[in-house]
Write a protein that holds these residues in place. Structure first.
Motif, short mmCIF file in Angstrom:
data_model
loop_
_atom_site.label_atom_id
_atom_site.label_comp_id
_atom_site.label_asym_id
_atom_site.label_seq_id
_atom_site.Cartn_x
_atom_site.Cartn_y
_atom_site.Cartn_z
N CYS A 23 11.17 -0.97 -1.12
CA CYS A 23 9.86 -0.93 -1.78
C CYS A 23 8.88 -0.14 -0.90
CB CYS A 23 9.36 -2.35 -2.00
SG CYS A 23 7.64 -2.41 -2.54
N CYS A 26 6.01 -3.18 0.13
CA CYS A 26 6.31 -4.33 0.99
C CYS A 26 7.60 -4.15 1.79
CB CYS A 26 6.35 -5.61 0.18
SG CYS A 26 7.87 -5.79 -0.81
N CYS A 39 10.04 -3.02 -7.34
CA CYS A 39 10.05 -4.24 -6.54
C CYS A 39 9.35 -5.37 -7.30
CB CYS A 39 9.34 -3.97 -5.23
SG CYS A 39 9.29 -5.39 -4.13
N CYS A 41 7.11 -7.04 -6.25
CA CYS A 41 5.68 -6.96 -5.93
C CYS A 41 4.99 -5.88 -6.76
CB CYS A 41 5.46 -6.71 -4.44
SG CYS A 41 5.58 -4.98 -3.95
#
Ligand SMILES: [Zn+2]
Length: 347
Positions: A23, A26, A39, A41
């Motif tokens: 990612c 992150c 990802c 996130c």
């Protein structure tokens, strides 16, 4: 079964697969076989390859590709080098990305994909010989859709524009792998072969400028990665239509205006998901971003036609950008590249 095995291998203590996605926000790692396309996130994937992986590219899939010509042509006393990606087997540079992505997927046993496209990426992936479902906006030129269908793909026409087409493809993925030229970093990794070719064709030197038409930024990001590996960047100048210029606006900090329909269909992207990476590539190459009027695109298309080049209008946009950029003159020793991303026959 093979996928489960690979995942176990991946999770195991003796990690034998070094190439993976991570990612960009992150840094969480994912195997290439993941059916997540971003990802958890929300960050987008990038590709990690060790020096060993880079030599171990699985290139069993072929579309019949070969190096494309780099044609020098004079225009108003200035020399431009046209990189003729319209000569790729399906008529666009997207063949480079499809070869790399589908080659790797075939190696790990993935045999079914889906993607959304304004045309070129769908044709390239379908031609790579994998079972695929291709989502296209319902206002895309009929020729583009016919070509994708001719390679055996299932076509899904989606109303209400490119962004909605993307959302539909993502929503309906099911057990298909998302072979997106925007989200999947292997696709972008394939495009970097274009940088190596240009470098070789210029006798082992890096050009001074490359004018890149920008929609989702696939070509720019591939060229950027390639020249970064080679060790020196040309100045990248991103070119968009004044009617849809989100990258130009972001690059210069201009206020965003409502975007309208442009004749340069395949670069009509209002919100490119990889905007940050695009801006980084332009800035770190000490490049620029310029918008050109549709009228200038048509004038450039005519100039290309007079030299025997029947190109997609995105190519004409890039040329219009280059001519505007060098309106005051170009030093004789400059090597300025204008890619021809796709054939005019696909309009
Ligand atoms: Zn993340």
């Amino acid at each position: 079964m093979r996928r489960a095995y690979l995942l176990r291998l991946w999770m195991g203590r003796n990690r034998r697969i070094t190439m993976h996605f991570f990612c960009e926000q992150c840094k969480k790692e994912y195997p290439v076989a993941t059916h997540s396309f971003q990802c958890e996130c929300g960050g987008l994937f990038r590709l990690y390859q060790s020096a060993m992986d880079a030599k171990d590219v699985h290139d069993g899939v072929t579309l019949g590709e070969m190096p494309t010509p780099l044609l020098p042509r004079m225009m108003d006393g200035q020399r431009f080098y046209f990189k003729m990606e319209d000569r790729q087997p399906t008529g666009s540079f997207k063949d480079r990305g499809a070869k790399r992505l589908i080659g790797e997927l075939a190696h790990i046993g993935i045999d079914k994909v889906a993607l959304d496209t304004a045309g070129n990426a769908g044709a390239a992936v379908a031609a790579a010989g994998i079972a695929c479902r291709v989502y296209v906006p319902d206002d895309v030129a009929a020729e583009r859709v016919k070509q994708i269908a001719a390679y055996g793909a299932d076509i899904v026409r989606v109303p209400n524009g490119r962004a909605h087409t993307m959302a539909m493809a993502q929503e309906e993925l099911g057990d298909a792998y998302y072979a997106s030229h925007i989200y999947n970093p292997l696709f972008i990794d394939g495009v970097k072969s274009m940088a190596y070719e240009i470098y070789d064709q210029l006798g082992g030197t890096v050009p001074d400028y490359i004018f890149v038409p920008i929609g989702n930024g696939t070509m720019l990001l591939g060229l950027y990665q390639g020249f970064e590996e080679i060790g020196r960047l040309p100045h990248f100048v991103g070119v968009q239509s004044t009617k849809c210029a989100p990258v130009v606006d972001a690059f210069h900090g201009f206020p965003r205006t409502p975007y309208r329909h442009t004749i340069a269909e395949t670069i009509r992207v209002e919100e490119p998901p990889r905007m940050e990476a695009i801006l980084w590539a332009l800035r770190s190459s000490q490049g620029d971003a310029i918008a050109v009027e549709d009228g200038a695109i048509l004038t450039a298309a005519k100039a290309l036609g007079e030299r025997g080049i029947y190109a997609e209008l995105t190519a004409a946009a890039a040329l219009a950008g280059a001519r505007a950029f060098f309106a005051e003159g170009m030093p004789d020793n400059y090597r300025v590249i204008v890619p021809i991303p796709g054939s005019g026959l696909k309009r």
